[in-house]
Design an enzyme around this catalytic site. Structure first.
Site, PDB file in Angstrom:
ATOM      1  N   ALA A  47       0.851  -1.188   0.000  1.00  0.00           N
ATOM      2  CA  ALA A  47       0.000   0.000   0.000  1.00  0.00           C
ATOM      3  C   ALA A  47       0.886   1.238   0.000  1.00  0.00           C
ATOM      4  CB  ALA A  47      -0.894  -0.007   1.230  1.00  0.00           C
ATOM      5  N   GLY A 102       0.827  -5.177   0.947  1.00  0.00           N
ATOM      6  CA  GLY A 102      -0.338  -5.301   0.058  1.00  0.00           C
ATOM      7  C   GLY A 102       0.029  -5.946  -1.273  1.00  0.00           C
ATOM      8  N   GLU A 141      -0.109  -9.555  -0.571  1.00  0.00           N
ATOM      9  CA  GLU A 141      -1.541  -9.888  -0.441  1.00  0.00           C
ATOM     10  C   GLU A 141      -2.220  -9.907  -1.811  1.00  0.00           C
ATOM     11  OE1 GLU A 141      -2.011  -6.701   2.453  1.00  0.00           O
ATOM     12  OE2 GLU A 141      -2.817  -8.140   3.887  1.00  0.00           O
ATOM     13  N   GLU A 163       4.570  -4.929   7.171  1.00  0.00           N
ATOM     14  CA  GLU A 163       3.734  -3.889   7.777  1.00  0.00           C
ATOM     15  C   GLU A 163       4.146  -3.572   9.204  1.00  0.00           C
ATOM     16  OE1 GLU A 163       2.644  -6.422   5.965  1.00  0.00           O
ATOM     17  OE2 GLU A 163       0.961  -5.833   4.686  1.00  0.00           O
TER      18      GLU A 163
HETATM   19  N1  DAK Z   1       4.513   3.399  -0.537  1.00  0.00           N
HETATM   20  C1  DAK Z   1       4.854   4.597  -1.040  1.00  0.00           C
HETATM   21  N2  DAK Z   1       6.008   4.827  -1.725  1.00  0.00           N
HETATM   22  C2  DAK Z   1       6.842   3.797  -1.880  1.00  0.00           C
HETATM   23  C3  DAK Z   1       6.558   2.503  -1.357  1.00  0.00           C
HETATM   24  C4  DAK Z   1       5.324   2.325  -0.668  1.00  0.00           C
HETATM   25  N3  DAK Z   1       4.932   1.136  -0.173  1.00  0.00           N
HETATM   26  N4  DAK Z   1       7.577   1.692  -1.673  1.00  0.00           N
HETATM   27  C5  DAK Z   1       8.485   2.444  -2.353  1.00  0.00           C
HETATM   28  N5  DAK Z   1       8.033   3.716  -2.478  1.00  0.00           N
HETATM   29  C6  DAK Z   1       8.698   4.846  -3.123  1.00  0.00           C
HETATM   30  C7  DAK Z   1       9.850   5.352  -2.266  1.00  0.00           C
HETATM   31  O1  DAK Z   1       9.372   6.206  -1.262  1.00  0.00           O
HETATM   32  C8  DAK Z   1      10.684   6.070  -3.306  1.00  0.00           C
HETATM   33  O2  DAK Z   1      10.082   7.310  -3.588  1.00  0.00           O
HETATM   34  P1  DAK Z   1      10.974   8.656  -3.807  1.00  0.00           P
HETATM   35  O3  DAK Z   1      11.868   8.732  -2.637  1.00  0.00           O
HETATM   36  O4  DAK Z   1      11.697   8.379  -5.099  1.00  0.00           O
HETATM   37  O5  DAK Z   1       9.943   9.726  -3.909  1.00  0.00           O
HETATM   38  C9  DAK Z   1      10.507   5.172  -4.532  1.00  0.00           C
HETATM   39  O6  DAK Z   1       9.318   4.427  -4.324  1.00  0.00           O
HETATM   40  C10 DAK Z   1      11.634   4.175  -4.691  1.00  0.00           C
HETATM   41  O7  DAK Z   1      11.754   3.472  -3.481  1.00  0.00           O
HETATM   42  P2  DAK Z   1      13.169   2.992  -2.927  1.00  0.00           P
HETATM   43  O8  DAK Z   1      14.220   4.030  -3.181  1.00  0.00           O
HETATM   44  O9  DAK Z   1      12.941   2.557  -1.524  1.00  0.00           O
HETATM   45  O10 DAK Z   1      13.445   1.752  -3.889  1.00  0.00           O
HETATM   46  P3  DAK Z   1      14.356   0.485  -3.646  1.00  0.00           P
HETATM   47  O11 DAK Z   1      14.365  -0.216  -4.973  1.00  0.00           O
HETATM   48  O12 DAK Z   1      15.666   0.848  -3.014  1.00  0.00           O
HETATM   49  O13 DAK Z   1      13.569  -0.421  -2.585  1.00  0.00           O
HETATM   50  C11 DAK Z   1      11.588  -1.548  -1.718  1.00  0.00           C
HETATM   51  C12 DAK Z   1      12.378  -1.058  -2.968  1.00  0.00           C
HETATM   52  C13 DAK Z   1      10.269  -2.085  -2.220  1.00  0.00           C
HETATM   53  C14 DAK Z   1      12.381  -2.682  -1.037  1.00  0.00           C
HETATM   54  C15 DAK Z   1      11.415  -0.364  -0.720  1.00  0.00           C
HETATM   55  O14 DAK Z   1      10.936   0.761  -1.446  1.00  0.00           O
HETATM   56  C16 DAK Z   1      10.464  -0.671   0.407  1.00  0.00           C
HETATM   57  O15 DAK Z   1      10.836  -1.313   1.394  1.00  0.00           O
HETATM   58  N6  DAK Z   1       9.228  -0.168   0.290  1.00  0.00           N
HETATM   59  C17 DAK Z   1       8.246  -0.271   1.359  1.00  0.00           C
HETATM   60  C18 DAK Z   1       7.720  -1.678   1.516  1.00  0.00           C
HETATM   61  C19 DAK Z   1       6.672  -1.768   2.623  1.00  0.00           C
HETATM   62  O16 DAK Z   1       6.913  -1.425   3.787  1.00  0.00           O
HETATM   63  N7  DAK Z   1       5.471  -2.273   2.274  1.00  0.00           N
HETATM   64  C20 DAK Z   1       4.389  -2.415   3.169  1.00  0.00           C
HETATM   65  C21 DAK Z   1       3.508  -1.177   3.092  1.00  0.00           C
HETATM   66  S1  DAK Z   1       2.083  -1.255   4.185  1.00  0.00           S
HETATM   67  C22 DAK Z   1      -5.500  -2.131   3.502  1.00  0.00           C
HETATM   68  C23 DAK Z   1      -5.022  -3.202   2.781  1.00  0.00           C
HETATM   69  C24 DAK Z   1      -3.667  -3.416   2.696  1.00  0.00           C
HETATM   70  C25 DAK Z   1      -2.781  -2.560   3.283  1.00  0.00           C
HETATM   71  C26 DAK Z   1      -3.259  -1.483   3.982  1.00  0.00           C
HETATM   72  C27 DAK Z   1      -4.620  -1.274   4.094  1.00  0.00           C
HETATM   73  N8  DAK Z   1      -6.899  -1.906   3.619  1.00  0.00           N
HETATM   74  C28 DAK Z   1      -7.844  -2.827   2.927  1.00  0.00           C
HETATM   75  C29 DAK Z   1      -7.417  -0.866   4.402  1.00  0.00           C
HETATM   76  C30 DAK Z   1      -1.361  -2.819   3.132  1.00  0.00           C
HETATM   77  C31 DAK Z   1      -0.415  -2.148   3.812  1.00  0.00           C
HETATM   78  C32 DAK Z   1       0.967  -2.177   3.304  1.00  0.00           C
HETATM   79  O17 DAK Z   1       1.271  -2.789   2.310  1.00  0.00           O
END
Ligand code: DAK
Length: 256
Positions: free
Chosen positions: A64, A107, A110, A130
């Site tokens: 997400a 997400g 998922e 998460e």
């Molecule tokens: N959200 C927003 N931006 C993201 C992002 C994300 N999940 N993942 C990456 N980006 C953005 C980064 O902020 C960066 O943006 P700028 O700085 O260029 O503006 C750009 O993408 C490139 O990211 P990185 O520089 O980090 O890229 P890398 O290749 O080095 O790393 C990575 C890729 C995927 C390993 C890393 O970006 C990462 O760890 N991302 C976050 C992963 C994460 O924590 N995912 C879980 C998110 S929480 C719901 C249903 C589901 C959900 C929620 C509610 N409902 C039904 C209500 C789910 C929640 C989640 O998934």
């Protein structure tokens, strides 16, 4: 520019491609809304027999959109009703294959778990991180993951937030097949091609029985299977499939 692309590469097959590489295909509201629209349209489109969902060669989806959630209040999250956009995917009645390269996180993992078959490139990584941003899975991760891999593997992934490799995911039952990264989408298309050539009513009923049966008591699941099995004898494709076998020829399924 659209954040998802819908392609029709061949008869019977649709490909949905996440197209937000600059944000690692994070599932923004726009992405989720477009996905919901695609799945709703493809469910109703009689010419589509099988769908491939992919994020492309480099990444599946980073979950997400954290930036869009960072400042949200509980009531705002409730009003957003994210579950509405997942519903058409959850209820998608046709075979769905996820072709996963790179990260499938949160997400994104998922999203892959909504598929019926997951083909992963050997460099793919799956995780539910998460907890590391102070939340928990919200699109079925705490439910579908343990059902797929069992409690102890799931708990490790959910509680530590550590990703697993494609090989580990395959060993624990989270992935159907691992291939070279360059072959992921082609392999998913190969499978889609063979499924699209098979009787669609049978495919639909198999999916329905597996998904509904998974959470039902065994006897209820067996009843569901029996009734769906009997219903298939009302299809022209059953007559054709069995006649072709008896006559030692290739069947020509018409999807009827
Ligand atoms: N959200 C927003 N931006 C993201 C992002 C994300 N999940 N993942 C990456 N980006 C953005 C980064 O902020 C960066 O943006 P700028 O700085 O260029 O503006 C750009 O993408 C490139 O990211 P990185 O520089 O980090 O890229 P890398 O290749 O080095 O790393 C990575 C890729 C995927 C390993 C890393 O970006 C990462 O760890 N991302 C976050 C992963 C994460 O924590 N995912 C879980 C998110 S929480 C719901 C249903 C589901 C959900 C929620 C509610 N409902 C039904 C209500 C789910 C929640 C989640 O998934």
């Amino acid at each position: 520019m659209s954040e998802t692309l819908l392609e029709r590469p061949e008869d019977g097959i649709a490909v949905i491609r996440l197209n937000r590489p600059e944000a690692r295909n994070a599932l923004s509201a726009a992405v989720r809304e477009e996905l919901a629209q695609h799945f709703t349209a493809l469910a109703a489109d009689e010419t589509v027999r099988c769908v491939v969902l992919t994020g492309g060669d480099k990444i599946f989806a980073a979950g997400a959109d954290i930036k869009a959630m960072a400042e949200a209040s509980p009531s705002e999250m409730m009003r957003r009703a994210g579950e509405r956009s997942w519903k058409p995917l959850k209820e998608f009645p046709k075979p769905l294959i996820a072709a996963v390269n790179g990260w499938a996180l949160g997400g994104g993992c998922e999203l892959a778990m909504h598929a019926d078959i997951i083909v992963a490139g050997e460099g793919a990584k799956f995780g539910q991180p998460e907890i590391r941003v102070g939340i928990m899975p919200g699109a079925g991760g705490t439910q579908r993951l343990p059902r797929a891999v069992g409690k102890f593997k799931a708990m490790k992934i959910l509680l530590t937030g550590e990703p697993v490799t494609a090989a580990e995911a395959e060993a624990m039952g989270l992935v159907s097949e691992v291939v070279e990264d360059a072959r992921t989408i082609e392999r998913a298309l190969e499978m889609a091609r063979s499924i699209a050539a098979l009787p669609p009513v049978a495919a639909r009923k198999i999916k329905e029985a597996v998904l509904a049966g998974a959470d039902a008591p065994l006897d209820a699941g067996l009843l569901l299977e029996r009734q769906a099995f009997q219903l298939l004898f009302d299809t022209a494709d059953q007559k054709e499939g069995m006649a072709a076998f008896v006559e030692k020829r290739k069947p020509a399924f018409r999807g009827e």
